[in-house]
Design an enzyme around this catalytic site. Structure first.
Site, PDB file in Angstrom:
ATOM      1  N   GLU A   9      50.939  51.327   9.787  1.00 44.90           N
ATOM      2  CA  GLU A   9      51.982  51.252   9.026  1.00 44.90           C
ATOM      3  C   GLU A   9      53.537  50.706   9.224  1.00 44.90           C
ATOM      4  O   GLU A   9      54.124  49.983   8.699  1.00 44.90           O
ATOM      5  CB  GLU A   9      52.389  53.082   8.509  1.00 44.90           C
ATOM      6  CG  GLU A   9      51.241  53.663   7.996  1.00 44.90           C
ATOM      7  CD  GLU A   9      50.493  54.302   9.090  1.00 44.90           C
ATOM      8  OE1 GLU A   9      50.222  53.749  10.237  1.00 44.90           O
ATOM      9  OE2 GLU A   9      50.304  55.691   8.557  1.00 44.90           O
ATOM     10  N   ASP A  82      47.920  56.184   9.925  1.00 41.15           N
ATOM     11  CA  ASP A  82      47.777  57.614  10.442  1.00 41.15           C
ATOM     12  C   ASP A  82      46.347  58.358   9.976  1.00 41.15           C
ATOM     13  O   ASP A  82      46.164  57.921   8.983  1.00 41.15           O
ATOM     14  CB  ASP A  82      48.991  58.367  10.120  1.00 41.15           C
ATOM     15  CG  ASP A  82      50.368  57.864  10.796  1.00 41.15           C
ATOM     16  OD1 ASP A  82      50.276  57.142  11.836  1.00 41.15           O
ATOM     17  OD2 ASP A  82      51.483  58.130  10.002  1.00 41.15           O
ATOM     18  N   ASP A  84      45.484  60.978   8.318  1.00 40.78           N
ATOM     19  CA  ASP A  84      45.526  61.933   7.587  1.00 40.78           C
ATOM     20  C   ASP A  84      45.245  61.400   6.134  1.00 40.78           C
ATOM     21  O   ASP A  84      45.007  60.077   5.914  1.00 40.78           O
ATOM     22  CB  ASP A  84      46.998  62.662   7.373  1.00 40.78           C
ATOM     23  CG  ASP A  84      47.988  61.793   7.278  1.00 40.78           C
ATOM     24  OD1 ASP A  84      47.805  60.466   7.000  1.00 40.78           O
ATOM     25  OD2 ASP A  84      49.314  62.069   7.385  1.00 40.78           O
ATOM     26  N   GLU A  86      47.330  60.348   3.491  1.00 43.13           N
ATOM     27  CA  GLU A  86      48.121  59.630   3.260  1.00 43.13           C
ATOM     28  C   GLU A  86      47.840  58.068   3.957  1.00 43.13           C
ATOM     29  O   GLU A  86      47.667  57.066   3.475  1.00 43.13           O
ATOM     30  CB  GLU A  86      49.661  59.629   3.459  1.00 43.13           C
ATOM     31  CG  GLU A  86      50.170  60.836   2.613  1.00 43.13           C
ATOM     32  CD  GLU A  86      50.134  60.561   1.134  1.00 43.13           C
ATOM     33  OE1 GLU A  86      50.580  59.161   0.591  1.00 43.13           O
ATOM     34  OE2 GLU A  86      49.927  61.229   0.271  1.00 43.13           O
ATOM     35  N   TYR A 302      49.738  63.436  17.111  1.00 44.07           N
ATOM     36  CA  TYR A 302      50.140  63.108  15.792  1.00 44.07           C
ATOM     37  C   TYR A 302      50.868  64.363  15.164  1.00 44.07           C
ATOM     38  O   TYR A 302      50.241  65.497  15.551  1.00 44.07           O
ATOM     39  CB  TYR A 302      48.976  62.778  14.896  1.00 44.07           C
ATOM     40  CG  TYR A 302      49.250  62.319  13.406  1.00 44.07           C
ATOM     41  CD1 TYR A 302      50.152  61.351  13.365  1.00 44.07           C
ATOM     42  CD2 TYR A 302      48.692  63.078  12.514  1.00 44.07           C
ATOM     43  CE1 TYR A 302      50.501  61.006  11.868  1.00 44.07           C
ATOM     44  CE2 TYR A 302      49.174  62.704  10.986  1.00 44.07           C
ATOM     45  CZ  TYR A 302      50.022  61.574  10.844  1.00 44.07           C
ATOM     46  OH  TYR A 302      50.263  61.266   9.574  1.00 44.07           O
ATOM     47  N   ARG A 304      51.806  65.522  12.217  1.00 41.68           N
ATOM     48  CA  ARG A 304      51.432  66.079  10.918  1.00 41.68           C
ATOM     49  C   ARG A 304      49.993  66.795  10.883  1.00 41.68           C
ATOM     50  O   ARG A 304      49.361  65.868  10.547  1.00 41.68           O
ATOM     51  CB  ARG A 304      51.569  64.856   9.569  1.00 41.68           C
ATOM     52  CG  ARG A 304      52.863  64.411   9.449  1.00 41.68           C
ATOM     53  CD  ARG A 304      52.969  63.360   8.255  1.00 41.68           C
ATOM     54  NE  ARG A 304      54.306  62.844   7.996  1.00 41.68           N
ATOM     55  CZ  ARG A 304      54.762  61.655   8.718  1.00 41.68           C
ATOM     56  NH1 ARG A 304      53.722  61.150   9.439  1.00 41.68           N
ATOM     57  NH2 ARG A 304      55.738  61.186   8.431  1.00 41.68           N
ATOM     58  N   HIS A 348      41.993  67.492  13.730  1.00 40.34           N
ATOM     59  CA  HIS A 348      43.348  66.994  14.061  1.00 40.34           C
ATOM     60  C   HIS A 348      43.634  68.005  15.383  1.00 40.34           C
ATOM     61  O   HIS A 348      42.817  68.992  15.536  1.00 40.34           O
ATOM     62  CB  HIS A 348      44.558  67.046  13.179  1.00 40.34           C
ATOM     63  CG  HIS A 348      44.395  66.449  12.144  1.00 40.34           C
ATOM     64  ND1 HIS A 348      45.360  66.324  10.952  1.00 40.34           N
ATOM     65  CD2 HIS A 348      43.869  65.168  12.037  1.00 40.34           C
ATOM     66  CE1 HIS A 348      45.035  65.135  10.319  1.00 40.34           C
ATOM     67  NE2 HIS A 348      44.339  64.360  10.958  1.00 40.34           N
TER      68      HIS A 348
END
Length: 841
Positions: A9, A82, A84, A86, A302, A304, A348
């Site tokens: 990203e 990432d 997740d 998104e 990470y 989030r 995660h």
């Protein structure tokens, strides 16, 4: 030449990953999402199974073109956003854009929880495919948010004002803040009294300590009046204090779990005053990579996440460090395990250092102060979470106020203290981190103190009897930290959304944030009241939490995402139908439109910002809408027609008759009362023929058009118009004599003993610097001096800001001013080198 394309990203992440992979990899950044729903249309075909219509994200054409070219020249594409929802959606959108031009090339999905050489290499050795269930969960969330925002926001435009927005989750967060504010406003404080004593032993050590009255005749002390407080205090003053009981028990304090997104935001706010958005930006940098001298490397995992899970090798490394650095007694026999919420993403990890051996001290020289604070917090919480509990000896002393005779009221006081026996996890925290006082929080907890050795039956000396009046307190307003905690506790939002929810409320000006306290604005209260009154079930905490759980189930493959949307939309349509206004009375609309046909002279359009308001065009649009019959006239449109008819009533008796017949006769009286003020019309008249600047002329003309239409000026417009008149007073004949009629009388100015002498000194300047043009602005020292001199002549005073500018101007021309040194000393003039570089405006 690189044979494999890697897409992440951000440029920072691309730089870090690029240095960890070999020359056969080409790493490029997508700069976030590359596709999204369109801005100006719904972008969702609800008739075709909620099929989304994606368009290229704004400003991303160049990025996408570069990715397409790079994909053509490579033999494989690795999608590495990432780990997740998104990130999965970004990867899917990139594949959807690149695949058509590269139908025979393999596309891989790679994920890593930390950006370290070992983790990145491991991910690329075992690439996978895009998780369609995770993508579907993200699409479902995006479409839910679009349906709610797109269909509810217009209701706010109709009933409050244009430009407002509602959000599926944002509006529930606003509801929490507003309901707390309503609790505070309803709260009625009640007085109560806390009584106690400052006492000490009769023999050494003689350090005083504080006792609090806890029980009266074996009942909890609850003193609610000044009379009772005074009576009890007088009774106590005649009594001796004697130790009745000393109890010692060992208590343990377990370590807190490692940080997850919500607790990271809460801790950073409480300890350092960081806003959630800032915390996440700092964490993003620590995650994406910091150059420690041998190339960038990610310092934390990470950020989030809602899982307390820790990788086995990270646990082993942490336990090894604890035994080596603090001793085996600080490391429990088995690793501490913390339970995540039921639907947490266990794939995660919690937020931890990527290498626990990198202590905060070892990386301090590579981080700025804020980054170091956050890294230290993450490192300490992780290490402490795997240490043994702290152990305390908690001593509680009960002291009797000895009654003078049998049958008298019994009073018992109490004091407590904790003595640390074994620091356990507190060892790694140093002097245990003390959070800043949470905004608005209040407590009656006993003060921390140390107690001397005390024995049962021992008499004490009372140094002072204490009595303090207090009041019950309303619940505190939310801080950023406590709102994140409330969102998490209620199951609203997810780790990736907490910071954005709060930021959106602030950007929309629904809440203000002063010293970390979130207070709803009047606009926020108004929006919330309307949403709750109209769509209580939709913006309900329990319903929103249930929707979050259903999105989690979509990600787990237990619910079909389109079926979930279908169920929601069916209920949503019923709720929205109930909010629709009944159509306006067609007869009243027709009667007013007929009467307005007699208007022959319409007021010119009025511009407000980028919008233009025209009475004539509005009436014609309603006339067309009524004629085609496709859309009913709303009560709001009817009311606007009536207000226009009232403004133009002088042009036709039919307008007044139509207003009375349709029930709007009261507008005739209101219209008479809301005409422009006489002073406003006179101000406009004196400015009509004056040479004004382009912006000033445009502003005055817009107010003139408003006045011509019979509309009063707002207080802000009247003030602004007054400022324009005052700034051109020198061009208005007999201005001082006309002040009263223009309603420009000013209060007596503050005494100004500086401006006169400085202006007199500048009057002798013979050679002024040439005017300087910067952009559209012209800076002219001479013109500025003459303007100040004229204002001083009229008002005998200049503002603080004007005096400051005058002092700079005087210092600039000191070479032409006799006795300048005396002026400089008397009036504090700055003695900078003389230069024409900064002329006055």
């Amino acid at each position: 030449m690189p044979k494999k394309l890697v897409v992440v990203e951000s440029p920072a992440k691309a730089k870090t990953v690029n240095k960890m992979l070999g020359a056969e990899y080409l790493v490029r950044a997508s700069l976030g999402h590359v596709r999204d729903l369109p801005e100006r249309t719904l972008g969702v075909d609800v008739q075709k199974n909620f099929e989304p219509v994606y368009v290229m994200a704004k400003g991303k054409k160049k990025v996408i073109d570069e990715l397409r070219r790079a994909a053509r020249d490579c033999e494989a594409v690795y999608l590495a956003p990432d780990p997740d929802r998104e990130g999965e959606a970004i990867a899917w959108h990139i594949e959807e854009l690149l695949k058509p031009g590269n139908p025979n090339k393999p596309f891989y999905r790679v994920q890593y929880n930390e950006i370290t050489p070992a983790a990145v290499r491991r991910a690329f050795e075992r690439p996978g495919a895009i998780d369609s269930r995770r993508v579907n969960a993200q699409q479902a969330r995006r479409i839910l948010d679009r349906l709610v925002g797109y269909m509810v926001s217009p209701m706010l435009w109709r009933k409050i004002r244009r430009g407002l927005s509602a959000g599926r989750v944002q509006s529930v967060a606003l509801r929490l803040v507003c309901e707390r504010e309503e609790e505070i406003r309803r709260f009625v404080p009640e007085a109560y009294w806390i009584l106690g004593a400052k006492a000490r032993k009769l023999v050494a050590p003689l350090n005083p300590f504080t006792l609090r009255l806890m029980r009266i005749d074996d009942e909890k002390a609850n003193i609610r009046s000044a009379e009772d407080a005074e009576r009890i205090r007088k009774e106590l003053e005649s009594r001796r204090l004697r130790v009745a009981e000393v109890a010692v028990r060992e208590v343990t304090r377990r370590p807190l779990p490692p940080l997850i997104t919500s607790s990271l935001q809460q801790a950073a706010s409480s300890l350092y005053g960081f806003a959630p958005k800032r915390t996440m930006a700092l964490a993003q940098k620590l995650y994406e990579g910091v150059d420690l001298g041998e190339g960038p490397v990610g310092l934390i995992t990470y950020m989030r996440t809602d899982s307390f899970n820790i990788a086995a090798e990270a646990l082993d490394a942490c336990r090894t460090l604890i035994r080596k650095s603090f001793g085996p007694e600080y490391c429990p026999e088995r690793p501490n395990v913390y339970r995540s919420r039921d639907l947490a993403q266990e794939a995660h990890e919690a937020i931890r250092p990527t290498d626990v051996r990198r202590t905060p001290e070892s990386v301090a020289s590579h981080l700025d102060p804020s980054e170091l604070k956050l890294y230290r917090l993450i490192w300490q919480r992780f290490v402490a979470s795997q240490m043994t509990p702290a152990r305390f000896d908690q001593r509680t002393v009960k002291v009797d106020a000895v009654a003078p005779a049998a049958g008298a009221t019994r009073y018992q006081l109490q004091a407590s203290a904790s003595d640390l026996k074994f620091p356990g996890h507190l060892k790694v925290m140093g002097a245990e981190l003390k959070p800043k006082t949470e905004p608005g929080s209040k407590t009656d907890a006993e003060p921390e103190q140390r107690l001397p050795p005390l024995a049962v039956g021992e008499d004490l000396e009372c140094l002072e009897w204490l009595s303090e009046r207090k009041e019950t307190q309303p619940p505190p307003r939310y801080s950023e930290a406590s709102l994140v905690k409330a969102l998490e506790g209620n199951g609203i939002g997810r780790p990736s959304t907490y910071a954005q929810i709060i930021a959106t409320l602030e950007q929309r000006r629904y809440v203000s944030n002063e010293k970390r306290v979130l207070t709803p604005t009047e606009l926020g209260m108004q929006v919330n009241a309307l949403l709750v009154a109209s769509l209580d079930a939709l913006f309900n905490v329990a319903f929103t939490a249930a929707m979050e759980e259903r999105l989690d189930l979509v990600e787990q493959g237990k619910i079909e995402w389109t079926r979930m949307l279908e169920d929601f939309y069916k209920q949503f349509q019923e709720w929205m139908k109930a909010t629709q206004d009944s159509p306006a009375d067609a007869g009243a609309v027709g009667r007013l439109l007929q009467a307005l046909g007699a208007v022959r002279e319409w007021a010119p359009p009025v511009r407000s910002g980028k919008r233009v308001f025209s009475d004539e065009k509005f009436v014609e649009s309603v006339r067309r809408q009524a004629a085609d019959g496709k859309r009913q006239i709303s009560p709001r449109q009817l009311a606007a027609l009536a207000r226009i008819a009232a403004r133009y009533r002088a042009q036709s008796p039919a307008l007044e008759a139509a207003l009375r017949e349709t029930g709007f006769g009261a507008l005739l009286d209101e219209a008479a009362e809301t005409q422009p003020r006489e002073s406003s019309l006179k101000r406009l008249a004196v400015l009509k023929d004056l040479p004004l600047g382009e912006r000033a002329r445009s502003f005055v003309d817009s107010l003139q058009a408003r006045a011509d239409a019979g509309r009063p000026l707002t207080p802000a417009q009247q003030q602004a118009l007054g400022r324009v008149v005052l700034s051109h007073a020198a061009q208005i004949p007999d201005f001082d004599a006309r002040r009263a009629e223009l309603e420009l009388e000013q209060p007596a100015p503050a005494e100004d003993r500086e401006s006169g002498p400085l202006l007199e000194a500048l009057a002798g300047v013979r050679q002024w610097h040439a005017p300087v043009t910067r952009g559209r602005r012209v800076f002219d020292d001479k013109a500025f001096f003459e303007s100040l001199a004229e204002q001083y002549r009229r008002r005998r005073s200049l503002s603080d800001r004007q005096r400051a500018a005058l002092k700079k101007l005087t210092a600039r021309y000191r070479a032409q001013i006799p006795h300048f040194d005396r002026l400089a000393e008397q009036y504090g003039l700055a003695l900078k080198p003389e230069a024409p570089a900064e002329p006055a405006e």
